[in-house]
Structure formats: C-alpha cells, structure tokens
Design a protein around this motif. Structure first.
Motif, PDB file in Angstrom:
ATOM      1  N   ASN A 145       0.818  -1.213   0.000  1.00  0.00           N
ATOM      2  CA  ASN A 145       0.000   0.000   0.000  1.00  0.00           C
ATOM      3  C   ASN A 145       0.854   1.265   0.000  1.00  0.00           C
ATOM      4  N   ILE A 146       1.998   1.221   0.690  1.00  0.00           N
ATOM      5  CA  ILE A 146       2.928   2.352   0.646  1.00  0.00           C
ATOM      6  C   ILE A 146       3.449   2.545  -0.770  1.00  0.00           C
ATOM      7  N   GLN A 147       3.816   1.444  -1.422  1.00  0.00           N
ATOM      8  CA  GLN A 147       4.291   1.517  -2.802  1.00  0.00           C
ATOM      9  C   GLN A 147       3.234   2.108  -3.727  1.00  0.00           C
ATOM     10  N   THR A 148       1.994   1.644  -3.576  1.00  0.00           N
ATOM     11  CA  THR A 148       0.923   2.110  -4.452  1.00  0.00           C
ATOM     12  C   THR A 148       0.714   3.614  -4.316  1.00  0.00           C
ATOM     13  N   ALA A 149       0.670   4.102  -3.064  1.00  0.00           N
ATOM     14  CA  ALA A 149       0.469   5.536  -2.835  1.00  0.00           C
ATOM     15  C   ALA A 149       1.657   6.346  -3.350  1.00  0.00           C
ATOM     16  N   SER A 187      -8.501   5.819  -7.211  1.00  0.00           N
ATOM     17  CA  SER A 187      -8.690   4.596  -7.986  1.00  0.00           C
ATOM     18  C   SER A 187      -7.678   3.524  -7.599  1.00  0.00           C
ATOM     19  N   ASN A 188      -6.404   3.898  -7.496  1.00  0.00           N
ATOM     20  CA  ASN A 188      -5.367   2.921  -7.166  1.00  0.00           C
ATOM     21  C   ASN A 188      -5.507   2.381  -5.747  1.00  0.00           C
ATOM     22  N   MET A 189      -5.868   3.236  -4.805  1.00  0.00           N
ATOM     23  CA  MET A 189      -6.006   2.770  -3.431  1.00  0.00           C
ATOM     24  C   MET A 189      -7.232   1.875  -3.280  1.00  0.00           C
ATOM     25  N   LYS A 190      -8.231   2.066  -4.137  1.00  0.00           N
ATOM     26  CA  LYS A 190      -9.373   1.164  -4.100  1.00  0.00           C
ATOM     27  C   LYS A 190      -8.968  -0.218  -4.608  1.00  0.00           C
ATOM     28  N   LYS A 191      -8.187  -0.257  -5.690  1.00  0.00           N
ATOM     29  CA  LYS A 191      -7.655  -1.533  -6.161  1.00  0.00           C
ATOM     30  C   LYS A 191      -6.824  -2.193  -5.058  1.00  0.00           C
TER      31      LYS A 191
END
Length: 212
Positions: free
Chosen positions: A36-40, A119-123
């Motif tokens: 999740n850190i990577q995604t954000a 959008s990405n954090m929802k995925k």
C-alpha cells in the motif's frame, strides 16, 4: 475506478504476492503495508514525473523509485522486527510484482492526481482485503496460530488444537494447499457477486414488497 466484477482478475494476477510467502498472518501484514505504501508513493511519483516534464524517463524513474521504496521499508523492518526481515528475505520485493504497481509502467492517465490516487487505493484495498483473509485462514487452520509483527519478534497466539492431527488443516499451510484455497475463495467471491447482482436487479426487495 475499479469495476467490482473484475476484482478476481486482479487477485489472479497477484499470485506472486500470495503463494511464495510463508503462510503467517504477520508476514502478510508486513508485505501488504509495503504494498500500500508503494501504491500511494508510485501514484505521487507518476504524476510528479509528468509535472516536471520527464515523461521520456518515466519507466527508469519508476523502476528506481519502487526499488528504493522497498529497500527503505526493508531497512525499517530490520530495525523493527529482524526475525520477520530474515524470514521474508527477497519476498519483501514481491509486492513490486503486483499488477497495481506494474500498471504504472504502461499507463497513460489524464484524470488528475486525486482521482488516480483514489482509484489505485481502491484496487489496493480489494487486493489487501483478499490477501488478509487468505493468510488469516492459512495461519489459523494451517498452523493453529495467529501471528502479528511485534518489536524485535513475532507475537504468536496459539489455539488449543493440533493441526498435525487434521491433515486437511495442515494441507492449507502448504503451497499446493494455498492454491486450492485461492481457487475456493475466488469461487466464493464470484458466487456471492452473482447473488448480490441478482438481488440488486430484482424488482422485489427483501421484505417481499414490490419496489416502487
């Protein structure tokens, strides 16, 4: 925004995040926090690249950024829980192979940072939820424990039953067992999704009254 009907496809493309990792809930928590850190961070960096007109160097910058973020998280883990860092080893880098991260290298997104981040954090949320349930089942039924990362060690809660006496339970802790469990959870998700869709499209509500 992610379509809920396609979430199992995201899960299927993230087997690298599920299969090689030891089936302990504590290790899942660690890797999913990193994921999740990577995604954000990758979302912010992705838009930062276009903001400073470095789109031609996008993939090189993203590659260096995701590796740097992962190494930084691993060093923090070495300080916080060296046992987990040693056990996970190169599995720390598995979140980098997740589909949400890989998308950045092929994406052209023009709807703004705020919408893209949402959008990405929802995925990431759906993948995280599935993975937590997956590792929770493996830990409890495969090992008879529930584990959490703690300061300098793992916190282990033992349940009063022996998984060695139940071969079906201990099978879940193995890699073949994890594949069977993933298949079962995906089948359950698809079944529930269809039932919810039928209920939502039904002209009669759950009280048996015709909807107006």
């Amino acid at each position: 925004m992610i379509d809920n009907k396609k979430i199992y496809l995201y899960i299927a493309t993230n087997l690298a995040l599920l299969i090689p990792v030891p089936g302990r809930f504590a290790y899942a928590l660690i890797l999913l926090v990193i994921f999740n850190i990577q995604t954000a961070c990758m979302t912010l960096i992705f838009h930062g690249i276009y903001h400073v007109n470095l789109a031609n160097m996008r993939n090189a910058i993203l590659s260096l950024a995701v590796i740097a973020i992962t190494i930084f998280c691993k060093q923090l883990l070495v300080i916080f829980c060296p046992v987990a860092a040693l056990t996970l080893g190169y599995c720390i880098f598995l979140p980098t192979l997740a589909s949400v991260i890989i998308e950045f290298f092929f994406l052209n997104y023009d709807y703004g940072l705020k919408n893209h981040l949402r959008s990405n954090m929802k995925k990431s949320y759906f993948i995280t939820l599935f993975a937590l349930v997956f590792f929770l089942i493996r830990d409890i039924f495969g090992y008879g424990t529930l584990t959490f990362p703690g300061w300098k060690h793992l916190i282990v809660i033992h349940f009063p039953y022996n998984t060695n006496s139940a071969y079906a339970s201990s099978f879940i802790a193995t890699i073949p067992g994890s594949l069977v469990l993933i298949s079962a959870l995906l089948a359950l998700y698809i079944f529930l999704l269809r039932k919810i869709r039928i209920f939502a499209n039904s002209p009669v509500n759950h009280f048996g009254e015709e909807l107006r």
